[in-house]
Scaffold this motif. Structure first.
Motif, PDB file in Angstrom:
ATOM      1  N   PRO A 106      51.148  13.539   4.607  1.00  0.00           N
ATOM      2  CA  PRO A 106      50.684  14.781   3.949  1.00  0.00           C
ATOM      3  C   PRO A 106      51.806  15.511   3.215  1.00  0.00           C
ATOM      4  CG  PRO A 106      49.895  14.658   6.230  1.00  0.00           C
ATOM      5  CD  PRO A 106      50.923  13.579   6.067  1.00  0.00           C
ATOM      6  N   ARG A 107      53.025  15.380   3.707  1.00  0.00           N
ATOM      7  CA  ARG A 107      54.162  16.029   3.027  1.00  0.00           C
ATOM      8  C   ARG A 107      54.535  15.280   1.764  1.00  0.00           C
ATOM      9  NH1 ARG A 107      54.309  17.426   8.208  1.00  0.00           N
ATOM     10  NH2 ARG A 107      55.125  19.498   8.726  1.00  0.00           N
ATOM     11  N   ALA A 146      52.029  16.117  -0.823  1.00  0.00           N
ATOM     12  CA  ALA A 146      52.240  17.465  -1.372  1.00  0.00           C
ATOM     13  C   ALA A 146      53.421  17.473  -2.346  1.00  0.00           C
ATOM     14  CB  ALA A 146      52.487  18.450  -0.230  1.00  0.00           C
ATOM     15  N   ARG A 151      53.308  18.330  -6.336  1.00  0.00           N
ATOM     16  CA  ARG A 151      54.163  19.351  -6.953  1.00  0.00           C
ATOM     17  C   ARG A 151      54.892  18.820  -8.163  1.00  0.00           C
ATOM     18  NH1 ARG A 151      57.657  23.252  -3.165  1.00  0.00           N
ATOM     19  NH2 ARG A 151      56.064  23.658  -1.614  1.00  0.00           N
ATOM     20  N   PHE A 164      62.582  20.925  -6.936  1.00  0.00           N
ATOM     21  CA  PHE A 164      61.546  20.404  -6.070  1.00  0.00           C
ATOM     22  C   PHE A 164      60.146  20.806  -6.488  1.00  0.00           C
ATOM     23  CE2 PHE A 164      59.879  19.569  -1.704  1.00  0.00           C
ATOM     24  CZ  PHE A 164      60.279  18.253  -1.692  1.00  0.00           C
ATOM     25  N   THR A 198      65.245  17.953   3.424  1.00  0.00           N
ATOM     26  CA  THR A 198      64.878  19.188   4.128  1.00  0.00           C
ATOM     27  C   THR A 198      63.706  19.872   3.425  1.00  0.00           C
ATOM     28  OG1 THR A 198      66.427  20.603   2.934  1.00  0.00           O
ATOM     29  CG2 THR A 198      67.250  19.563   4.913  1.00  0.00           C
ATOM     30  N   MET A 199      63.697  19.792   2.095  1.00  0.00           N
ATOM     31  CA  MET A 199      62.574  20.417   1.390  1.00  0.00           C
ATOM     32  C   MET A 199      61.270  19.668   1.667  1.00  0.00           C
ATOM     33  SD  MET A 199      64.221  21.709  -2.211  1.00  0.00           S
ATOM     34  CE  MET A 199      65.989  21.737  -2.348  1.00  0.00           C
ATOM     35  N   LEU A 200      61.376  18.342   1.824  1.00  0.00           N
ATOM     36  CA  LEU A 200      60.182  17.569   2.173  1.00  0.00           C
ATOM     37  C   LEU A 200      59.659  17.995   3.547  1.00  0.00           C
ATOM     38  CD1 LEU A 200      58.338  15.196   1.302  1.00  0.00           C
ATOM     39  CD2 LEU A 200      59.872  13.669   2.543  1.00  0.00           C
ATOM     40  N   GLU A 201      60.574  18.250   4.470  1.00  0.00           N
ATOM     41  CA  GLU A 201      60.162  18.717   5.797  1.00  0.00           C
ATOM     42  C   GLU A 201      59.454  20.067   5.725  1.00  0.00           C
ATOM     43  OE1 GLU A 201      59.754  17.799   8.702  1.00  0.00           O
ATOM     44  OE2 GLU A 201      60.754  15.859   8.721  1.00  0.00           O
ATOM     45  N   GLU A 202      59.919  20.905   4.782  1.00  0.00           N
ATOM     46  CA  GLU A 202      59.441  22.291   4.773  1.00  0.00           C
ATOM     47  C   GLU A 202      58.214  22.515   3.901  1.00  0.00           C
ATOM     48  OE1 GLU A 202      63.082  24.204   3.721  1.00  0.00           O
ATOM     49  OE2 GLU A 202      63.961  23.755   5.680  1.00  0.00           O
ATOM     50  N   ILE A 203      57.820  21.518   3.136  1.00  0.00           N
ATOM     51  CA  ILE A 203      56.713  21.697   2.200  1.00  0.00           C
ATOM     52  C   ILE A 203      55.395  21.873   2.971  1.00  0.00           C
ATOM     53  CG2 ILE A 203      56.016  19.274   1.971  1.00  0.00           C
ATOM     54  CD1 ILE A 203      56.008  19.694  -1.065  1.00  0.00           C
ATOM     55  N   ALA A 204      54.482  22.638   2.387  1.00  0.00           N
ATOM     56  CA  ALA A 204      53.160  22.765   3.005  1.00  0.00           C
ATOM     57  C   ALA A 204      52.397  21.453   2.809  1.00  0.00           C
ATOM     58  CB  ALA A 204      52.394  23.919   2.357  1.00  0.00           C
ATOM     59  N   PRO A 205      51.991  20.810   3.908  1.00  0.00           N
ATOM     60  CA  PRO A 205      51.376  19.479   3.796  1.00  0.00           C
ATOM     61  C   PRO A 205      50.062  19.506   3.007  1.00  0.00           C
ATOM     62  CG  PRO A 205      51.890  20.022   6.095  1.00  0.00           C
ATOM     63  CD  PRO A 205      52.072  21.272   5.301  1.00  0.00           C
ATOM     64  N   ALA A 206      49.779  18.428   2.311  1.00  0.00           N
ATOM     65  CA  ALA A 206      48.491  18.283   1.621  1.00  0.00           C
ATOM     66  C   ALA A 206      47.551  17.463   2.506  1.00  0.00           C
ATOM     67  CB  ALA A 206      48.698  17.586   0.282  1.00  0.00           C
TER      68      ALA A 206
END
Lengths: 203, 214
Positions: A47-48, A51, A55, A160, B51-59
């Motif tokens: 899911p990440r 997303a 983006r 990002f 780290t940004m991948l970890e923090e992203i709001a999941p789809a």
């Protein structure tokens, strides 16, 4: 910056545990083709990844297709994951980035490209200069915190979000030229902070 | 020069984000292959990506079970890829793979006495060439319509910003009137990527200009 590596109140030690868990799950996939372990990784990362790809401009279906390719790579190449070189998230970020480029270039044949550096053991001469993956990640988090919020925000947007400079200019109300020079400045500043940390570490 | 250093840091960020035009990406990969100078920063930016991948709001994943089933049905093992034989080339490997030939086999075209060129590619609005400059030769003074990146592969050259040797990248803006002079002890071979007038407007990843898609 000795403090940079100390577990702090924002959950660094929790993150280490999570990273250990991901590393163990990937090892189970590599060694035993463990489907339960893989499903857990899938449920966290797919899911990440989707997303992230959305983006960057992919539509939902394309993003899901690319996510699937990344997850297949994880299934097949789990044995090449090296927890000392990259965290699971960083490794998958690189694979997703490269898969996306390949798909844009329409080079479907490059699926599971053996020449992809993230899918290759490091050259021996690289190993000396490797920083432990978690230390590196923690160090980068700390460096981002040291940036003025405006610069950190620009880096996140530019890096990002897939936003163009002109979109960022529109969102922030800044002139385009200003956005460009500030983004450049922000990356250079980030680099200086990281390099200042290196200088301290080696003493 | 600070301005060009900043430009180059942003270019490295574009490489990490995956938004460079292909010739610029090839140049950055070749640079990283030859020179350790920027590898650490690139690794750092990739860690930032993680780290940004970890923090992203999941789809939401629409076809989870079908996706998992397809993955489990796929062949578990790839044939072990044979470690590539040590290729005897002085070219950086990404460039060698792209061109498909070594320096000795390049069909150079003479542009001027002491200056030869081989056009590698025109793509994504950039042109990429190999340049061969005779030792001690001064290039004709020139400005650029767009930005030019020059990676030194053999020998070295000097321009008003400094001295560049194997693995170094010179970054010349359109307003720079630069006049590189090859070192006088060895012929100089460079990989040059120039931003052309054509700009693509692909659907994805329009971040930085120049050299970025979009």
């Amino acid at each position: 910056m000795a403090d940079a590596f100390r577990p702090d109140s924002d959950g660094s030690s929790v993150r280490v545990t999570v990273e250990d868990r991901f590393s163990r799950l990937i090892a189970k996939v590599a060694e035993d083709r463990d489907r339960t372990a893989f499903a857990e990784l899938f449920d966290h990362f797919a899911p990440r990844l989707k997303a992230y790809l959305i983006r960057l401009g992919s539509d939902g279906a394309t993003a899901e297709e690319l996510t699937q390719e990344v997850m297949i790579t994880l299934w097949r190449k789990a044995g090449l994951f090296d927890a000392t070189r990259a965290t699971a998230a960083t490794w998958l970020f690189r694979i997703a980035r490269n898969r996306r480029i390949d798909s844009l270039r329409r080079d479907r044949s490059a699926l599971l490209d053996a020449e992809d550096p993230s899918l290759r053991p490091p050259a021996p001469e690289d190993q000396d200069e490797e920083l432990d993956a978690r230390m590196r990640e923690e160090r980068v988090r700390e460096a981002m915190k040291k940036l003025p919020e405006e610069q950190a925000d620009l880096i996140r947007r530019a890096f990002f979000s897939g936003l163009s400079h002109s979109q960022i200019a529109e969102d922030t109300g800044l002139p385009l030229g200003t956005v460009k020079s500030r983004i450049r400045l922000a990356f250079t500043r980030l680099r200086r902070i990281l390099e200042a940390d290196d200088a301290v570490d080696t003493n | 020069m600070d301005a060009s250093r900043e430009q180059f840091d942003a270019l490295l960020a574009g490489y990490v984000a995956g938004t460079l035009a292909e010739p610029a990406r090839l140049l950055v990969r070749s640079h990283l292959d030859l020179s350790p100078v920027n590898r650490g920063f690139v690794r750092d930016l990739e860690a930032a990506g993680g780290t940004m991948l970890e923090e992203i709001a999941p789809a939401r994943i629409d076809n989870r079970d079908a996706m998992l089933a397809a993955i489990f049905a796929s062949p578990a093992e790839e044939p072990i890829s044979v470690p590539r034989m040590a290729v005897r080339t002085r070219l950086p490997l990404p460039l060698f793979d792209f061109i498909g030939k070594d320096v000795a086999d390049i069909p150079w075209r003479t542009k001027l006495p002491g200056l030869k060129e081989y056009k590698v590619a025109e793509m994504d609005g950039c042109s990429a060439s190999l340049l061969w400059i005779r030792a001690g030769m001064a290039m004709p003074s020139h400005t650029h319509h767009g930005t030019e990146l020059t990676l030194v592969l053999e020998g070295g050259f000097t321009d008003l910003h400094g001295h560049y040797v194997r693995g170094d990248v010179a970054y010349a803006d359109d307003d720079v009137d630069h006049r590189p002079v090859a070192d006088d002890d060895e012929d100089c071979i460079c990989f040059a990527v120039t931003e052309g007038s054509l700009r693509l407007t692909g659907p994805i990843g329009r971040l930085f200009a120049p050299f970025m898609r979009g």
